[in-house]
Design a protein around this motif. Structure first.
Motif, mmCIF file in Angstrom:
data_model
loop_
_atom_site.group_PDB
_atom_site.id
_atom_site.type_symbol
_atom_site.label_atom_id
_atom_site.label_comp_id
_atom_site.label_asym_id
_atom_site.label_seq_id
_atom_site.Cartn_x
_atom_site.Cartn_y
_atom_site.Cartn_z
ATOM 1 N N SER A 35 0.830 -1.209 0.000
ATOM 2 C CA SER A 35 0.000 0.000 0.000
ATOM 3 C C SER A 35 0.859 1.250 0.000
ATOM 4 O O SER A 35 0.443 2.300 -0.503
ATOM 5 N N SER A 36 2.077 1.153 0.541
ATOM 6 C CA SER A 36 2.979 2.303 0.502
ATOM 7 C C SER A 36 3.385 2.636 -0.928
ATOM 8 O O SER A 36 3.697 3.789 -1.245
ATOM 9 N N LEU A 37 3.386 1.625 -1.799
ATOM 10 C CA LEU A 37 3.717 1.852 -3.205
ATOM 11 C C LEU A 37 2.514 2.344 -3.996
ATOM 12 O O LEU A 37 2.668 2.980 -5.041
ATOM 13 N N GLY A 38 1.320 2.026 -3.510
ATOM 14 C CA GLY A 38 0.113 2.401 -4.240
ATOM 15 C C GLY A 38 -0.448 3.755 -3.867
ATOM 16 O O GLY A 38 -1.323 4.282 -4.557
ATOM 17 N N VAL A 39 0.032 4.326 -2.769
ATOM 18 C CA VAL A 39 -0.453 5.626 -2.316
ATOM 19 C C VAL A 39 0.741 6.556 -2.180
ATOM 20 O O VAL A 39 1.634 6.307 -1.384
ATOM 21 N N GLY A 40 0.756 7.605 -2.971
ATOM 22 C CA GLY A 40 1.875 8.534 -2.902
ATOM 23 C C GLY A 40 1.635 9.733 -3.795
ATOM 24 O O GLY A 40 0.674 9.783 -4.570
ATOM 25 N N LEU A 41 2.519 10.704 -3.681
ATOM 26 C CA LEU A 41 2.361 11.928 -4.467
ATOM 27 C C LEU A 41 2.395 11.652 -5.961
ATOM 28 O O LEU A 41 1.628 12.233 -6.730
ATOM 29 N N LEU A 42 3.296 10.768 -6.379
ATOM 30 C CA LEU A 42 3.423 10.502 -7.808
ATOM 31 C C LEU A 42 2.164 9.856 -8.360
ATOM 32 O O LEU A 42 1.747 10.137 -9.491
#
Length: 213
Positions: A35-42
């Protein structure tokens, strides 16, 4: 916190297969990591590229479909890692050979460098918007350098420092909170709801939008 909900990271094994008795990742561990890879500024910035080519509703639909397809592909690749307990690049050796696997590995390194540069640009721009022009025209450069130094320190520290000390204990919760805050800020604006009724201008085909997602 009950022990069953505590986040535990496994030991690192390099390119060697992980012994069965040490395969201790649980659902909560995998959820936090992915989920850390799926939610972010980019991810948020990439989503903004879908409009005004698509309507807001179409953009949501494309994002959902693209996420499902991407998750399915990752899950399919993950089956190999789960069955043989080896990293992705190592799993290519039976197909391409040891020397042949160096090619996708090198390409992966190149795309990771490009991806990191893009991420740093986005983080620098976002931080500059939040802080304001504290250093004039150099504000974005300043924040980009700060984030680059921080990311380099995490890289030097290795996966154990990144996953166990930073991601699971600090970063992921900041990401969740900031995402909730941004979502509330968007949904509480009166003009947001009018955008749901606004059609896209047709400049972005659905398939191209799906590929972008």
């Amino acid at each position: 916190m009950p022990k069953r909900f505590e986040i535990r990271a496994p030991p690192e094994w390099g390119i060697e297969p992980v012994p069965k008795e040490h395969k201790i990742l649980r659902g909560i561990d995998l959820f936090v990591l992915w989920s850390s890879l799926g939610v972010g500024l980019l991810v948020l910035v990439a989503g903004s590229l879908l409009v005004p080519g698509l309507s807001l509703i179409d953009a949501f639909v494309v994002s959902l479909i693209g996420s499902l397809i991407g998750s399915a592909l990752l899950a399919a690749a993950g089956i190999i890692g789960s069955e043989y307990s080896i990293p992705t690049m190592v799993s290519l050796r039976p197909i391409l050979g040891k020397s042949g696997s160096y090619i996708p590995t090198a390409l992966n390194v190149i795309q990771l460098i490009g991806w990191t540069a893009f991420e740093l640009m986005i983080m620098g721009a976002a931080a500059a918007n939040i802080s304001g022009p504290i250093l004039g025209s150099y504000t974005r450069i300043f924040w980009t350098i700060i984030f680059a130094i921080w990311c380099a320190a995490l890289a030097i520290g290795g996966p154990l420092v990144f996953v166990r000390k930073w991601l699971e204990r600090v970063a992921i919760w900041l990401v969740y909170l900031s995402t909730i805050w941004i979502t509330l800020q968007v949904l509480t604006r009166p003009e947001t709801w009018s955008l749901f009724m606004k059609p896209g201008d047709g400049t972005l085909p659905m398939l191209l939008a799906l590929d972008l997602v």
